[in-house]
Design a protein around this motif. Structure first.
Motif, short mmCIF file in Angstrom:
data_model
loop_
_atom_site.label_atom_id
_atom_site.label_comp_id
_atom_site.label_asym_id
_atom_site.label_seq_id
_atom_site.Cartn_x
_atom_site.Cartn_y
_atom_site.Cartn_z
N ASP A 183 5.49 -4.86 8.68
CA ASP A 183 5.89 -3.19 9.04
C ASP A 183 4.98 -2.94 7.55
O ASP A 183 5.68 -1.84 7.41
N GLY A 184 4.45 -3.87 6.75
CA GLY A 184 3.88 -3.10 5.58
C GLY A 184 2.53 -2.77 6.41
O GLY A 184 2.06 -2.53 6.87
N LEU A 185 1.97 -1.92 5.03
CA LEU A 185 0.39 -0.87 5.15
C LEU A 185 -0.55 -1.76 4.11
O LEU A 185 -0.34 -1.90 2.72
N PRO A 186 -1.29 -2.87 4.62
CA PRO A 186 -1.78 -3.46 3.60
C PRO A 186 -3.29 -2.34 2.65
O PRO A 186 -3.22 -1.66 3.41
N PHE A 187 -3.25 -2.65 1.24
CA PHE A 187 -4.14 -1.38 0.60
C PHE A 187 -5.01 -2.39 0.57
O PHE A 187 -4.99 -2.89 -0.01
N LEU A 188 -6.33 -1.89 0.99
CA LEU A 188 -8.02 -2.33 0.82
C LEU A 188 -8.91 -1.67 0.27
O LEU A 188 -8.84 -0.87 -0.36
#
Length: 298
Positions: A183-188
């Protein structure tokens, strides 16, 4: 007294002589400044006749050969290459005969450029400037300027110049590998330098908030939960001069933990309660707590 007269004719594109002339006396000189406008040797023929008031002498013929001013053609005059590529400048000449023409080539470069030869002497008429050039800067365009002087039969021709622009090689870093929950949103956050106009992210079955930005969010697809996969980024060069730079980072999506405490129970006072919870997903331990109870857990 003896005087001289003459006529002059040329074989082609020559100027600077006058004809006919008469009334020259002994020790006079013919001081013509002759110009050859063609690309090959031309000849001016002088026919001199001595004479007096009583008679004329035999005609004397004098031929003056005028070599052409040598020329050089450059192809291309301006070009752009990428770091570590080769210059490719073809030298040619319309001057005849071709084999009589040679070149003196000097080269100068901006601060962060290597690989060029500062001086080449007596290069042949069909010489190719082919040199591997290195742009040692990270982000700056560098240039090499070649100056070519043609020579033939001791005559110097018009100087011509050609410039090679050397773009820096693109380099890109996709950033560190990441581990996130489903449910996380990885920041690239990638970093790039060198010659490029845009970037493109790819990989995975999820989506990017902006696949053409160095920094972007990645939204994992539900099917990617519990898996490890690669996300890739590459540079793009609209001019097509430099090949794309590519890099990848590894993303691990761990499933969100789910826990169940089991069904509700009713027991008698002072009777131990057997709790049978279940858990799934990514976790390392569980902990029982109570909101308003005063008992203890084993």
């Amino acid at each position: 007294a003896i005087s001289f007269s003459y006529t002059a004719t040329s074989t082609g594109s020559v100027s600077g002589f006058s004809s006919p002339r008469s009334g020259l006396i002994n020790n006079d000189k013919i001081n013509d400044n002759l110009f050859n406008f063609s690309d090959q040797q031309q000849t001016v023929t002088y026919r001199l006749v001595p004479g007096s008031s009583l008679c004329k002498g035999d005609t004397v013929t004098v031929r003056v050969h005028i070599n052409p001013t040598p020329k050089v053609n450059l192809n291309p005059v301006n070009s752009t290459i990428c770091d570590e590529q080769f210059s490719h400048i073809v030298l040619s000449t319309p001057t005849l005969p071709n084999a009589s023409v040679t070149y003196t080539i000097t080269a100068t470069g901006t601060d962060s450029i290597t690989g060029f030869t500062p001086l080449v002497s007596n290069a042949p008429f069909n010489y190719l400037i082919l040199e591997q050039l290195y742009n040692t800067s990270d982000n700056l365009v560098q240039k090499v300027t070649y100056t070519i002087t043609p020579w033939a039969n001791g005559c110097q021709g018009t100087v011509q110049s050609a410039t090679v622009q050397v773009n820096p090689m693109p380099v890109i870093d996709a950033g560190p590998d990441q581990v996130v929950c489903s449910d996380g949103l990885p920041f690239l956050s990638a970093a790039a330098k060198g010659s490029y106009t845009s970037v493109t992210w790819s990989g995975g079955t999820g989506s990017f908030s902006n696949k053409n930005s160095l920094s972007t969010l990645y939204f994992p697809a539900p099917a990617e939960s519990g898996s490890t996969f690669w996300l890739r980024i590459q540079t793009n060069d609209a001019a097509g001069i430099c090949a794309p730079a590519k890099d990848s980072m590894q993303l691990t999506v761990r499933p969100k933990p789910v826990v169940s405490a089991g069904p509700g129970q009713v027991v008698c006072e002072s009777t131990p309660v057997h709790l049978n919870g279940t858990a799934s997903g990514t976790y390392t331990r569980v902990k029982w707590t109570t909101d308003n109870g005063t008992g203890t857990f084993t």
